[in-house]
Design a protein around this motif. Structure first.
Motif, PDB file in Angstrom:
ATOM      1  N   HIS A  72      11.284   8.246  -8.325  1.00  0.00           N
ATOM      2  CA  HIS A  72      12.337   7.424  -8.927  1.00  0.00           C
ATOM      3  C   HIS A  72      12.478   6.134  -8.132  1.00  0.00           C
ATOM      4  O   HIS A  72      12.729   6.158  -6.918  1.00  0.00           O
ATOM      5  CB  HIS A  72      13.654   8.206  -8.922  1.00  0.00           C
ATOM      6  CG  HIS A  72      14.788   7.496  -9.595  1.00  0.00           C
ATOM      7  ND1 HIS A  72      15.497   6.474  -8.988  1.00  0.00           N
ATOM      8  CD2 HIS A  72      15.337   7.645 -10.827  1.00  0.00           C
ATOM      9  CE1 HIS A  72      16.437   6.047  -9.805  1.00  0.00           C
ATOM     10  NE2 HIS A  72      16.369   6.732 -10.927  1.00  0.00           N
ATOM     11  N   GLY A  73      12.294   4.989  -8.815  1.00  0.00           N
ATOM     12  CA  GLY A  73      12.216   3.707  -8.119  1.00  0.00           C
ATOM     13  C   GLY A  73      13.431   3.386  -7.273  1.00  0.00           C
ATOM     14  O   GLY A  73      13.325   3.068  -6.083  1.00  0.00           O
ATOM     15  N   GLY A  74      14.623   3.458  -7.862  1.00  0.00           N
ATOM     16  CA  GLY A  74      15.836   3.102  -7.143  1.00  0.00           C
ATOM     17  C   GLY A  74      16.091   4.003  -5.957  1.00  0.00           C
ATOM     18  O   GLY A  74      16.462   3.543  -4.868  1.00  0.00           O
TER      19      GLY A  74
ATOM     20  N   VAL B  62       0.836  -1.208   0.000  1.00  0.00           N
ATOM     21  CA  VAL B  62       0.000   0.000   0.000  1.00  0.00           C
ATOM     22  C   VAL B  62       0.868   1.254   0.000  1.00  0.00           C
ATOM     23  O   VAL B  62       0.688   2.171  -0.816  1.00  0.00           O
ATOM     24  CB  VAL B  62      -0.953   0.001   1.215  1.00  0.00           C
ATOM     25  CG1 VAL B  62      -1.691   1.335   1.318  1.00  0.00           C
ATOM     26  CG2 VAL B  62      -1.951  -1.141   1.111  1.00  0.00           C
ATOM     27  N   PHE B  63       1.841   1.322   0.910  1.00  0.00           N
ATOM     28  CA  PHE B  63       2.692   2.506   0.999  1.00  0.00           C
ATOM     29  C   PHE B  63       3.644   2.601  -0.188  1.00  0.00           C
ATOM     30  O   PHE B  63       4.001   3.699  -0.620  1.00  0.00           O
ATOM     31  CB  PHE B  63       3.480   2.489   2.309  1.00  0.00           C
ATOM     32  CG  PHE B  63       2.617   2.589   3.541  1.00  0.00           C
ATOM     33  CD1 PHE B  63       1.468   3.360   3.530  1.00  0.00           C
ATOM     34  CD2 PHE B  63       2.950   1.899   4.700  1.00  0.00           C
ATOM     35  CE1 PHE B  63       0.660   3.460   4.666  1.00  0.00           C
ATOM     36  CE2 PHE B  63       2.152   1.997   5.836  1.00  0.00           C
ATOM     37  CZ  PHE B  63       0.999   2.774   5.810  1.00  0.00           C
ATOM     38  N   GLY B  64       4.052   1.428  -0.711  1.00  0.00           N
ATOM     39  CA  GLY B  64       4.912   1.441  -1.883  1.00  0.00           C
ATOM     40  C   GLY B  64       4.222   2.033  -3.094  1.00  0.00           C
ATOM     41  O   GLY B  64       4.837   2.746  -3.902  1.00  0.00           O
ATOM     42  N   GLN B  65       2.925   1.775  -3.241  1.00  0.00           N
ATOM     43  CA  GLN B  65       2.170   2.348  -4.345  1.00  0.00           C
ATOM     44  C   GLN B  65       2.082   3.863  -4.227  1.00  0.00           C
ATOM     45  O   GLN B  65       2.024   4.567  -5.227  1.00  0.00           O
ATOM     46  CB  GLN B  65       0.774   1.733  -4.386  1.00  0.00           C
ATOM     47  CG  GLN B  65       0.768   0.274  -4.831  1.00  0.00           C
ATOM     48  CD  GLN B  65      -0.600  -0.365  -4.720  1.00  0.00           C
ATOM     49  OE1 GLN B  65      -1.471   0.107  -3.986  1.00  0.00           O
ATOM     50  NE2 GLN B  65      -0.811  -1.459  -5.443  1.00  0.00           N
ATOM     51  N   ARG B  66       2.092   4.365  -2.987  1.00  0.00           N
ATOM     52  CA  ARG B  66       1.981   5.809  -2.783  1.00  0.00           C
ATOM     53  C   ARG B  66       3.271   6.548  -3.109  1.00  0.00           C
ATOM     54  O   ARG B  66       3.265   7.777  -3.253  1.00  0.00           O
ATOM     55  CB  ARG B  66       1.568   6.100  -1.330  1.00  0.00           C
ATOM     56  CG  ARG B  66       0.164   5.596  -1.018  1.00  0.00           C
ATOM     57  CD  ARG B  66      -0.227   5.838   0.417  1.00  0.00           C
ATOM     58  NE  ARG B  66      -1.548   5.274   0.703  1.00  0.00           N
ATOM     59  CZ  ARG B  66      -2.118   5.251   1.898  1.00  0.00           C
ATOM     60  NH1 ARG B  66      -1.480   5.800   2.934  1.00  0.00           N
ATOM     61  NH2 ARG B  66      -3.313   4.713   2.067  1.00  0.00           N
TER      62      ARG B  66
ATOM     63  N   THR C  69      17.938  -6.107  -8.351  1.00  0.00           N
ATOM     64  CA  THR C  69      18.407  -5.861  -9.718  1.00  0.00           C
ATOM     65  C   THR C  69      17.743  -6.813 -10.708  1.00  0.00           C
ATOM     66  O   THR C  69      17.290  -6.406 -11.784  1.00  0.00           O
ATOM     67  CB  THR C  69      19.938  -6.021  -9.781  1.00  0.00           C
ATOM     68  OG1 THR C  69      20.539  -5.113  -8.858  1.00  0.00           O
ATOM     69  CG2 THR C  69      20.450  -5.724 -11.188  1.00  0.00           C
ATOM     70  N   LEU C  70      17.665  -8.096 -10.351  1.00  0.00           N
ATOM     71  CA  LEU C  70      17.056  -9.073 -11.245  1.00  0.00           C
ATOM     72  C   LEU C  70      15.551  -8.824 -11.408  1.00  0.00           C
ATOM     73  O   LEU C  70      15.001  -9.007 -12.500  1.00  0.00           O
ATOM     74  CB  LEU C  70      17.300 -10.489 -10.710  1.00  0.00           C
ATOM     75  CG  LEU C  70      18.754 -10.970 -10.760  1.00  0.00           C
ATOM     76  CD1 LEU C  70      18.898 -12.306 -10.050  1.00  0.00           C
ATOM     77  CD2 LEU C  70      19.230 -11.088 -12.206  1.00  0.00           C
ATOM     78  N   GLU C  71      14.885  -8.392 -10.329  1.00  0.00           N
ATOM     79  CA  GLU C  71      13.457  -8.077 -10.438  1.00  0.00           C
ATOM     80  C   GLU C  71      13.219  -6.907 -11.376  1.00  0.00           C
ATOM     81  O   GLU C  71      12.228  -6.875 -12.110  1.00  0.00           O
ATOM     82  CB  GLU C  71      12.874  -7.766  -9.054  1.00  0.00           C
ATOM     83  CG  GLU C  71      12.556  -9.004  -8.243  1.00  0.00           C
ATOM     84  CD  GLU C  71      11.788  -8.682  -6.976  1.00  0.00           C
ATOM     85  OE1 GLU C  71      11.315  -7.519  -6.846  1.00  0.00           O
ATOM     86  OE2 GLU C  71      11.650  -9.576  -6.121  1.00  0.00           O
ATOM     87  N   MET C  72      14.125  -5.918 -11.352  1.00  0.00           N
ATOM     88  CA  MET C  72      13.992  -4.777 -12.265  1.00  0.00           C
ATOM     89  C   MET C  72      14.077  -5.244 -13.718  1.00  0.00           C
ATOM     90  O   MET C  72      13.342  -4.769 -14.578  1.00  0.00           O
ATOM     91  CB  MET C  72      15.080  -3.751 -11.977  1.00  0.00           C
ATOM     92  CG  MET C  72      14.934  -3.052 -10.639  1.00  0.00           C
ATOM     93  SD  MET C  72      13.489  -1.974 -10.554  1.00  0.00           S
ATOM     94  CE  MET C  72      14.033  -0.622 -11.585  1.00  0.00           C
ATOM     95  N   VAL C  73      14.978  -6.186 -13.993  1.00  0.00           N
ATOM     96  CA  VAL C  73      15.094  -6.747 -15.345  1.00  0.00           C
ATOM     97  C   VAL C  73      13.801  -7.452 -15.736  1.00  0.00           C
ATOM     98  O   VAL C  73      13.282  -7.290 -16.840  1.00  0.00           O
ATOM     99  CB  VAL C  73      16.290  -7.724 -15.427  1.00  0.00           C
ATOM    100  CG1 VAL C  73      16.304  -8.458 -16.768  1.00  0.00           C
ATOM    101  CG2 VAL C  73      17.594  -6.972 -15.213  1.00  0.00           C
ATOM    102  N   ALA C  74      13.255  -8.245 -14.798  1.00  0.00           N
ATOM    103  CA  ALA C  74      12.048  -9.011 -15.087  1.00  0.00           C
ATOM    104  C   ALA C  74      10.833  -8.101 -15.269  1.00  0.00           C
ATOM    105  O   ALA C  74      10.009  -8.311 -16.169  1.00  0.00           O
ATOM    106  CB  ALA C  74      11.788 -10.016 -13.966  1.00  0.00           C
ATOM    107  N   LEU C  75      10.700  -7.079 -14.419  1.00  0.00           N
ATOM    108  CA  LEU C  75       9.523  -6.207 -14.466  1.00  0.00           C
ATOM    109  C   LEU C  75       9.414  -5.456 -15.793  1.00  0.00           C
ATOM    110  O   LEU C  75       8.306  -5.129 -16.240  1.00  0.00           O
ATOM    111  CB  LEU C  75       9.577  -5.205 -13.308  1.00  0.00           C
ATOM    112  CG  LEU C  75       9.100  -5.734 -11.950  1.00  0.00           C
ATOM    113  CD1 LEU C  75       9.463  -4.751 -10.842  1.00  0.00           C
ATOM    114  CD2 LEU C  75       7.604  -5.976 -11.971  1.00  0.00           C
TER     115      LEU C  75
END
Length: 304
Positions: free
Chosen positions: A181-183, A172-176, A231-237
């Motif tokens: 900038h993600g990183g 929930v808070f992450g969506q807000r 890092t790997l999740e960023m590649v996958a997303l």
């Protein structure tokens, strides 16, 4: 999934399809292996000290990579980042506390109930009740509630359920803060998380946290359980649909169980494997049917 323009029959198309899948599976394996090795530090640092070491070093890594001081959030975003980081720290601490008495795969399965409950809470279709029932069955086999349960330690289960609640709040808070900038947002969140868990770690382990041997192991754990998976999740997303990402992520309890078996020698009973299977099926089913529901709703709104 690869874009439709890349045919899977071509070598490039096949590579484009397999690369993000391999990246996400690598992320799940890396996280499970890193957590398994982290658990081996419990006799020396305790769960609190291990959490502080892992989160603190992860924060330093992410700050060095993303340089979050370049982010200039407004007042509302600063409050959102503080809440995001606070629940991230609490989630890590409670999860590691649960690992003192619960096998890794089972702790992950119980923790999965948080985001699963959040996803199912907004569902109103009949099929979703099947996934709710499947998840409840899995949890009922794990929670110390009756004769059918596996008799897990109540304190460990309570900590895992607390981590599940924090995971739901983290989403929930992450969506807000998702518009930032993600990183850099993650680096700030992990830094706040470190401030949350460090007092507990220092109180438990003290100066042991600064021993060179502990710092070396902590760096490896932080890399395996935070830096590399992220890092790997960023590649996958960037290359996978949300449906494919959710389905593959649902394998995490099973992968965690296998890592616990291979590294920690944590053998699960058939009932415990059944419980994990129920939770995995509920997560996969919810992911697939939610995606189909969104597609059908979009099609209904599209002019003919």
């Amino acid at each position: 999934m690869a874009p439709a323009s890349h045919g899977s029959s071509a070598p490039g198309g096949l590579a484009a399809t397999l690369l993000p899948v391999a990246a996400l599976l690598g992320s799940i394996v890396s996280l499970s292996v890193g957590t398994s090795y982290a658990k081996q530090l419990f006799p020396i640092l305790g769960a609190e000290g291990t959490t502080a070491l892992r989160v603190g070093l992860s924060a330093l890594m992410l700050v060095a990579i993303w340089r979050p001081w370049r982010l200039r959030p407004g007042r509302a975003d600063r409050r959102a980042l503080l809440r995001y980081g606070a629940v991230l720290g609490a989630m890590n601490l409670l999860f590691y506390l649960s690992l003192r008495t619960i096998p890794l795969g089972l702790a992950i399965a119980i923790e999965f109930s948080g985001p699963l409950a959040l996803a199912l809470a907004v569902s109103r279709r009949g099929i979703d009740f099947a996934w709710i029932g499947c998840a409840i069955l899995g949890l009922s086999l794990l929670l110390p509630l009756g004769d059918l349960s596996t008799g897990l330690d109540p304190v460990g289960v309570a900590c895992a359920l607390g981590a599940a609640l924090c995971w739901a709040l983290y989403i929930v808070f992450g969506q807000r803060v998702g518009h930032l900038h993600g990183g850099r947002a993650v680096a700030i969140g992990m830094s706040v998380a470190a401030l949350v868990v460090l007092p507990f770690g220092i109180a438990k382990a003290g100066t042991l946290l600064l021993q060179p041997a502990m710092l070396g192991i902590g760096l490896a754990v932080a890399a395996l359980s935070s830096a590399l998976p992220y890092t790997l999740e960023m590649v996958a997303l960037k290359r996978l649909s949300k449906q494919s990402f959710g389905v593959l992520l649902s394998l995490e309890p099973a992968v965690g169980s296998l890592a616990g078996l291979a590294i920690l020698g944590e053998h699960l009973t058939p009932t415990e494997w059944l419980a994990i299977a129920c939770i995995v099926v509920a997560s996969v089913g919810n992911t697939v049917t939610s995606h189909r529901g969104r597609v059908a709703a979009a099609a209904a709104l599209t002019p003919v």
